[in-house]
Design a protein around this motif. Structure first.
Motif, PDB file in Angstrom:
ATOM      1  N   VAL A 120       0.825  -1.209   0.000  1.00  0.00           N
ATOM      2  CA  VAL A 120       0.000   0.000   0.000  1.00  0.00           C
ATOM      3  C   VAL A 120       0.862   1.262   0.000  1.00  0.00           C
ATOM      4  CG1 VAL A 120      -0.228   0.054   2.519  1.00  0.00           C
ATOM      5  CG2 VAL A 120      -2.026   1.061   1.110  1.00  0.00           C
ATOM      6  N   GLY A 121       2.163   1.139   0.153  1.00  0.00           N
ATOM      7  CA  GLY A 121       3.062   2.284   0.005  1.00  0.00           C
ATOM      8  C   GLY A 121       3.851   2.641   1.240  1.00  0.00           C
ATOM      9  N   GLY A 189       3.219  16.547   6.142  1.00  0.00           N
ATOM     10  CA  GLY A 189       2.079  16.486   5.230  1.00  0.00           C
ATOM     11  C   GLY A 189       1.153  15.316   5.493  1.00  0.00           C
ATOM     12  N   PRO A 190       0.368  14.947   4.503  1.00  0.00           N
ATOM     13  CA  PRO A 190      -0.613  13.857   4.643  1.00  0.00           C
ATOM     14  C   PRO A 190       0.049  12.476   4.705  1.00  0.00           C
ATOM     15  CG  PRO A 190      -1.042  15.233   2.695  1.00  0.00           C
ATOM     16  CD  PRO A 190       0.324  15.572   3.180  1.00  0.00           C
ATOM     17  N   LEU A 191      -0.744  11.465   5.008  1.00  0.00           N
ATOM     18  CA  LEU A 191      -0.249  10.083   5.051  1.00  0.00           C
ATOM     19  C   LEU A 191       0.404   9.659   3.736  1.00  0.00           C
ATOM     20  CD1 LEU A 191      -3.169   8.305   6.943  1.00  0.00           C
ATOM     21  CD2 LEU A 191      -0.845   8.672   7.803  1.00  0.00           C
TER      22      LEU A 191
ATOM     23  N   ASP B 111      -0.440  16.279  -2.575  1.00  0.00           N
ATOM     24  CA  ASP B 111       0.092  16.080  -1.227  1.00  0.00           C
ATOM     25  C   ASP B 111       1.524  16.584  -1.076  1.00  0.00           C
ATOM     26  OD1 ASP B 111      -2.229  14.713  -0.303  1.00  0.00           O
ATOM     27  OD2 ASP B 111      -1.567  12.942  -1.419  1.00  0.00           O
ATOM     28  N   GLY B 112       2.276  16.456  -2.149  1.00  0.00           N
ATOM     29  CA  GLY B 112       3.679  16.861  -2.058  1.00  0.00           C
ATOM     30  C   GLY B 112       4.483  16.146  -3.124  1.00  0.00           C
ATOM     31  N   LEU B 113       5.778  16.058  -2.888  1.00  0.00           N
ATOM     32  CA  LEU B 113       6.631  15.333  -3.820  1.00  0.00           C
ATOM     33  C   LEU B 113       6.889  13.928  -3.286  1.00  0.00           C
ATOM     34  CD1 LEU B 113       9.232  17.985  -5.031  1.00  0.00           C
ATOM     35  CD2 LEU B 113       7.386  16.936  -6.324  1.00  0.00           C
ATOM     36  N   HIS B 114       7.062  13.010  -4.203  1.00  0.00           N
ATOM     37  CA  HIS B 114       7.299  11.619  -3.831  1.00  0.00           C
ATOM     38  C   HIS B 114       8.514  11.095  -4.587  1.00  0.00           C
ATOM     39  CE1 HIS B 114       3.438  11.869  -1.925  1.00  0.00           C
ATOM     40  NE2 HIS B 114       2.932  12.327  -3.060  1.00  0.00           N
TER      41      HIS B 114
END
Lengths: 222, 222
Positions: A120-121, A189-191, B111-114
């Motif tokens: 799921v990451g 930030g978010p999950l 959400d942001g950068l990944h």
């Protein structure tokens, strides 16, 4: 506030228990799958604290009962027990209980440790998927070296990154974390941003491995 | 030592050029796909340095010629140009040239950068795969905020993590990096550990996004 540390007999649980007990007035509930083990840990932690002149009362319970009594439930269990532990305590959680997840999936080889998230990451997102609807999930305390955290002789100046989709829950966990001396809780930030936070954990372990005098290294965002 | 900064007209290249020029005696070669652009950047950097009383001579070249003349070749190009750039300069590299890769693959959403590495696991490993046999590849400078790096008014105290499979090359890049004022180069192990290093880059950008007064944030391992 009542804070339950599930798996609170383990390394990160011990450190959080001791630091929260020394630096805050919150009520601490140590959880374990084995309530006897929880009570033994409580005795050990109280002895350590008393030795330092801190008069703190902790309580030991089986995980389910610790979760039932708490406002904040920290899943300080190994990553392979996170899913089971959430399921075990699920019916003790509600919208007023914040579930905090510090676990990180890693795998090691000769080179070092590597980030190994669930499908799921991230572990944080896995917890969010497994938690009952409406229970806010916050990721925190991923990158704190357990040894340093649990040794109250160590004065540190470290950051922890906090992720979550529920702004109020995230703020509460940040405020709570900032009560620990030398700990600064930043918002990442978010999950959905949890993977990059979690992957710092194998990295700090690799840095400790490859550099002299950096045992139990932590991180400061400057 | 002669240091070529390929893509040296870009953000991270500019910062490394200015800092190396100010803080070290190494010869700096600014590379670009367009040699005219490289020479324009050189004029700009020299003016900035002269304004600060630093008398430095940089040289501008097309990437291939910069690489040909250098002992250290830094691939300060965007991640989607890394593979092409290595191929473009491949026949100018040999066992005595160290290839340094600071690029990171990222993707952004609301959400942001990944972290978004190439299939091989990390940009650093991609560079190692594309480099001619025998050319040592070192990952470094991934997590330095370009704005802070390029602003010589900013005094910083930051770490950079260095990865590589060739111990001598890695040591040389660490020593070189430690010559920049306020920069400490730590060893994060072999190239196989690069992913965790690279993934700190989206993380620092997310931290900058979600916290006040943390623009251009960097990292210190403490």
């Amino acid at each position: 506030m009542r804070i339950a540390l599930l798996g609170g007999t383990g390394d990160i649980g011990e450190g959080l228990a001791l630091r929260f007990a020394r630096d805050t007035d919150h009520e601490l509930l140590i959880g374990s799958r084995d309530p006897e083990k929880a009570r033994e840990a409580v005795s050990e932690y109280e002895a350590d604290l008393e030795h330092r002149g801190v008069d703190a009362t902790l309580k030991g319970f089986v995980n389910e009962m610790a979760a039932d009594r708490a406002d904040i439930v920290v899943l300080s269990v190994p990553p392979y027990h996170v899913g089971d532990t959430v399921e075990a305590v699920a019916d003790r959680l509600d919208e007023d209980t914040i579930l905090v997840t510090p676990a990180v999936g890693m795998k090691g080889d000769a080179d070092g440790l590597h980030y190994h998230p669930p499908g799921v990451g991230s572990v944080s997102e896995l917890v969010a998927n497994r938690a009952p609807d409406g229970v806010p999930v916050v990721g925190a305390y991923h990158n704190l070296a357990a040894g340093k955290l649990a040794d109250l002789d160590v004065t540190f100046d470290l950051d922890t990154l906090v992720v979550g989709d529920d702004a109020d829950a995230k703020k509460l966990v940040r405020d709570l974390s900032n009560e620990i001396e030398g700990l600064r809780a930043l918002d990442a930030g978010p999950l959905a941003n949890a993977a990059e936070v979690e992957s710092v954990t194998p990295l700090v372990i690799n840095i400790a491995k490859y550099n002299d005098d950096m045992h139990d290294v932590g991180v400061k965002w400057v």
